[in-house]
Design a protein around this motif. Structure first.
Motif, PDB file in Angstrom:
ATOM      1  N   GLU A  55       0.839  -1.203   0.000  1.00 27.17           N
ATOM      2  CA  GLU A  55       0.000   0.000   0.000  1.00 27.17           C
ATOM      3  C   GLU A  55       0.874   1.253   0.000  1.00 27.17           C
ATOM      4  N   GLY A  56       0.430   2.237  -0.749  1.00 27.70           N
ATOM      5  CA  GLY A  56       1.149   3.502  -0.717  1.00 27.70           C
ATOM      6  C   GLY A  56       2.134   3.687  -1.851  1.00 27.70           C
ATOM      7  N   GLY A  57       2.205   2.727  -2.766  1.00 26.28           N
ATOM      8  CA  GLY A  57       3.117   2.875  -3.893  1.00 26.28           C
ATOM      9  C   GLY A  57       3.184   1.613  -4.717  1.00 26.28           C
ATOM     10  N   PRO A  58       3.860   1.642  -5.871  1.00 28.30           N
ATOM     11  CA  PRO A  58       3.881   0.509  -6.789  1.00 28.30           C
ATOM     12  C   PRO A  58       5.022  -0.478  -6.565  1.00 28.30           C
ATOM     13  N   PHE A  59       5.837  -0.242  -5.529  1.00 31.21           N
ATOM     14  CA  PHE A  59       7.021  -1.072  -5.337  1.00 31.21           C
ATOM     15  C   PHE A  59       6.760  -2.172  -4.299  1.00 31.21           C
ATOM     16  N   LEU A  60       7.736  -2.995  -4.021  1.00 29.77           N
ATOM     17  CA  LEU A  60       7.521  -4.162  -3.167  1.00 29.77           C
ATOM     18  C   LEU A  60       6.948  -3.795  -1.811  1.00 29.77           C
ATOM     19  N   PHE A  61       7.389  -2.670  -1.254  1.00 28.68           N
ATOM     20  CA  PHE A  61       6.919  -2.239   0.056  1.00 28.68           C
ATOM     21  C   PHE A  61       6.270  -0.859  -0.029  1.00 28.68           C
ATOM     22  N   GLY A  62       5.606  -0.629  -1.148  1.00 26.75           N
ATOM     23  CA  GLY A  62       4.954   0.655  -1.390  1.00 26.75           C
ATOM     24  C   GLY A  62       5.934   1.647  -1.975  1.00 26.75           C
ATOM     25  N   ALA A  63       6.658   2.342  -1.117  1.00 23.70           N
ATOM     26  CA  ALA A  63       7.690   3.267  -1.575  1.00 23.70           C
ATOM     27  C   ALA A  63       8.927   2.493  -2.043  1.00 23.70           C
ATOM     28  N   PHE A  64       9.702   3.102  -2.914  1.00 26.94           N
ATOM     29  CA  PHE A  64      10.944   2.500  -3.403  1.00 26.94           C
ATOM     30  C   PHE A  64      11.883   2.257  -2.236  1.00 26.94           C
ATOM     31  N   SER A  65      12.492   1.062  -2.187  1.00 23.31           N
ATOM     32  CA  SER A  65      13.316   0.678  -1.037  1.00 23.31           C
ATOM     33  C   SER A  65      14.564  -0.075  -1.468  1.00 23.31           C
ATOM     34  N   GLY A  66      15.361  -0.427  -0.470  1.00 18.73           N
ATOM     35  CA  GLY A  66      16.549  -1.234  -0.738  1.00 18.73           C
ATOM     36  C   GLY A  66      16.213  -2.560  -1.382  1.00 18.73           C
ATOM     37  N   ALA A  67      15.041  -3.113  -1.071  1.00 17.97           N
ATOM     38  CA  ALA A  67      14.629  -4.377  -1.693  1.00 17.97           C
ATOM     39  C   ALA A  67      14.456  -4.210  -3.201  1.00 17.97           C
ATOM     40  N   ASP A  68      13.913  -3.078  -3.624  1.00 15.83           N
ATOM     41  CA  ASP A  68      13.753  -2.829  -5.060  1.00 15.83           C
ATOM     42  C   ASP A  68      15.105  -2.642  -5.734  1.00 15.83           C
ATOM     43  N   CYS A  69      16.048  -2.045  -5.017  1.00 17.95           N
ATOM     44  CA  CYS A  69      17.409  -1.942  -5.551  1.00 17.95           C
ATOM     45  C   CYS A  69      17.985  -3.334  -5.804  1.00 17.95           C
ATOM     46  N   MET A  70      17.760  -4.244  -4.860  1.00 14.49           N
ATOM     47  CA  MET A  70      18.291  -5.593  -4.999  1.00 14.49           C
ATOM     48  C   MET A  70      17.648  -6.351  -6.149  1.00 14.49           C
ATOM     49  N   TYR A  71      16.377  -6.092  -6.418  1.00 17.28           N
ATOM     50  CA  TYR A  71      15.673  -6.863  -7.452  1.00 17.28           C
ATOM     51  C   TYR A  71      15.616  -6.163  -8.807  1.00 17.28           C
ATOM     52  N   ALA A  72      16.086  -4.938  -8.906  1.00 13.29           N
ATOM     53  CA  ALA A  72      16.059  -4.249 -10.201  1.00 13.29           C
ATOM     54  C   ALA A  72      16.790  -5.023 -11.300  1.00 13.29           C
ATOM     55  N   PRO A  73      17.973  -5.603 -11.040  1.00 12.47           N
ATOM     56  CA  PRO A  73      18.615  -6.391 -12.097  1.00 12.47           C
ATOM     57  C   PRO A  73      17.809  -7.633 -12.490  1.00 12.47           C
ATOM     58  N   VAL A  74      17.058  -8.187 -11.545  1.00 13.94           N
ATOM     59  CA  VAL A  74      16.196  -9.325 -11.869  1.00 13.94           C
ATOM     60  C   VAL A  74      15.071  -8.878 -12.789  1.00 13.94           C
ATOM     61  N   VAL A  75      14.533  -7.702 -12.527  1.00 15.53           N
ATOM     62  CA  VAL A  75      13.508  -7.145 -13.408  1.00 15.53           C
ATOM     63  C   VAL A  75      14.037  -7.048 -14.839  1.00 15.53           C
ATOM     64  N   THR A  76      15.268  -6.575 -14.995  1.00 15.50           N
ATOM     65  CA  THR A  76      15.826  -6.475 -16.350  1.00 15.50           C
ATOM     66  C   THR A  76      16.024  -7.858 -16.963  1.00 15.50           C
ATOM     67  N   ARG A  77      16.400  -8.829 -16.177  1.00 11.87           N
ATOM     68  CA  ARG A  77      16.560 -10.194 -16.693  1.00 11.87           C
ATOM     69  C   ARG A  77      15.220 -10.758 -17.164  1.00 11.87           C
ATOM     70  N   PHE A  78      14.181 -10.558 -16.353  1.00 11.83           N
ATOM     71  CA  PHE A  78      12.862 -11.056 -16.740  1.00 11.83           C
ATOM     72  C   PHE A  78      12.414 -10.423 -18.053  1.00 11.83           C
ATOM     73  N   ARG A  79      12.710  -9.137 -18.224  1.00 10.89           N
ATOM     74  CA  ARG A  79      12.357  -8.461 -19.479  1.00 10.89           C
ATOM     75  C   ARG A  79      13.227  -8.960 -20.625  1.00 10.89           C
ATOM     76  N   SER A  80      14.527  -9.031 -20.412  1.00 12.57           N
ATOM     77  CA  SER A  80      15.449  -9.412 -21.489  1.00 12.57           C
ATOM     78  C   SER A  80      15.191 -10.820 -22.012  1.00 12.57           C
ATOM     79  N   PHE A  81      14.799 -11.722 -21.102  1.00  4.92           N
ATOM     80  CA  PHE A  81      14.604 -13.117 -21.491  1.00  4.92           C
ATOM     81  C   PHE A  81      13.129 -13.499 -21.593  1.00  4.92           C
ATOM     82  N   SER A  82      12.252 -12.490 -21.550  1.00  2.54           N
ATOM     83  CA  SER A  82      10.804 -12.707 -21.723  1.00  2.54           C
ATOM     84  C   SER A  82      10.310 -13.851 -20.843  1.00  2.54           C
TER      85      SER A  82
END
Length: 216
Positions: free
Chosen positions: A149-176
């Motif tokens: 609640e409170g935002g579109p990221f894992l814990f609402g607001a952008f956090s250290g967890a989103d920093c850790m998973y940002a490269p995974v997001v790019t992998r999921f996109r790159s490899f469909s």
């Protein structure tokens, strides 16, 4: 002035993590890029840190920090904008999922290296990779449902967890890779974060290519 030593922006997933954290925390820093897979790369890495890896943060007092998650924690302690959730339960889970990323998902990381410029069509993947994808998708959905609640990221607001998973997001996109609609929405939020867009634009302008990461 704080200095962050990083590798190529197109390929260096571990460099992306603390770079995003420093940006999100609004901590000014100078960036030093070491081009990976070059004849002199090893010597340059060892000059930055005896670990011989990037990223490396050098704080204003000259202290060296050579681990992505440790740099994120350093940034969180100095952040103008909080890098971890304020709620203790959410903060504990955020650190747990970050630690799982730090030490896990070997098959995804090995078979689907970060390559921001590359987008591959869907194809059948190794069972071990799919197992990693399923676990990450479940984790993202759980975090969003419980703490989002409170935002579109894992814990609402952008956090250290989103920093850790940002490269995974790019992998999921790159490899469909297949994910739930909830995870796709989360990925869109990360991919449109201003700091990530800045990193992505720089990656597109890099002239270097790493054949080991140019895989389908």
């Amino acid at each position: 002035m704080t200095t962050l030593v990083i590798g190529n922006k197109n390929y260096s997933s571990w460099s992306l993590r603390p770079w995003l954290a420093l940006k999100a925390a609004e901590i000014p820093f100078e960036e030093k890029l070491i081009v990976l897979n070059q004849p002199d790369t090893r010597d340059q890495l060892l000059q930055a840190s005896r670990a011989g890896l990037v990223p490396v943060l050098v704080d204003p007092d000259g202290m060296t920090i050579w681990d992505s998650l440790a740099i994120i924690e350093w940034a969180a302690e100095r952040a103008k904008v909080p890098l971890w959730p304020e709620d203790p339960k959410a903060r504990a889970i955020a650190r747990s999922v970050s630690a799982e990323m730090h030490s896990g998902f070997f098959h995804l990381r090995k078979q689907c290296p970060m390559n921001i410029r590359r987008i591959n069509p869907p194809k059948e993947r190794d069972d071990a990779v799919i197992k990693d994808v399923i676990r990450i998708d479940e984790m993202w959905r759980d975090c969003r449902q419980r703490f989002g609640e409170g935002g579109p990221f894992l814990f609402g607001a952008f956090s250290g967890a989103d920093c850790m998973y940002a490269p995974v997001v790019t992998r999921f996109r790159s490899f469909s890779l297949p994910v739930s609609d909830e995870s796709k929405a989360y990925m869109d939020a990360v991919l449109n974060h201003p700091a990530f867009l800045e990193w992505e634009e720089a990656s597109k302008n890099e002239p270097w290519t790493n054949p080991n990461s140019e895989v389908d």
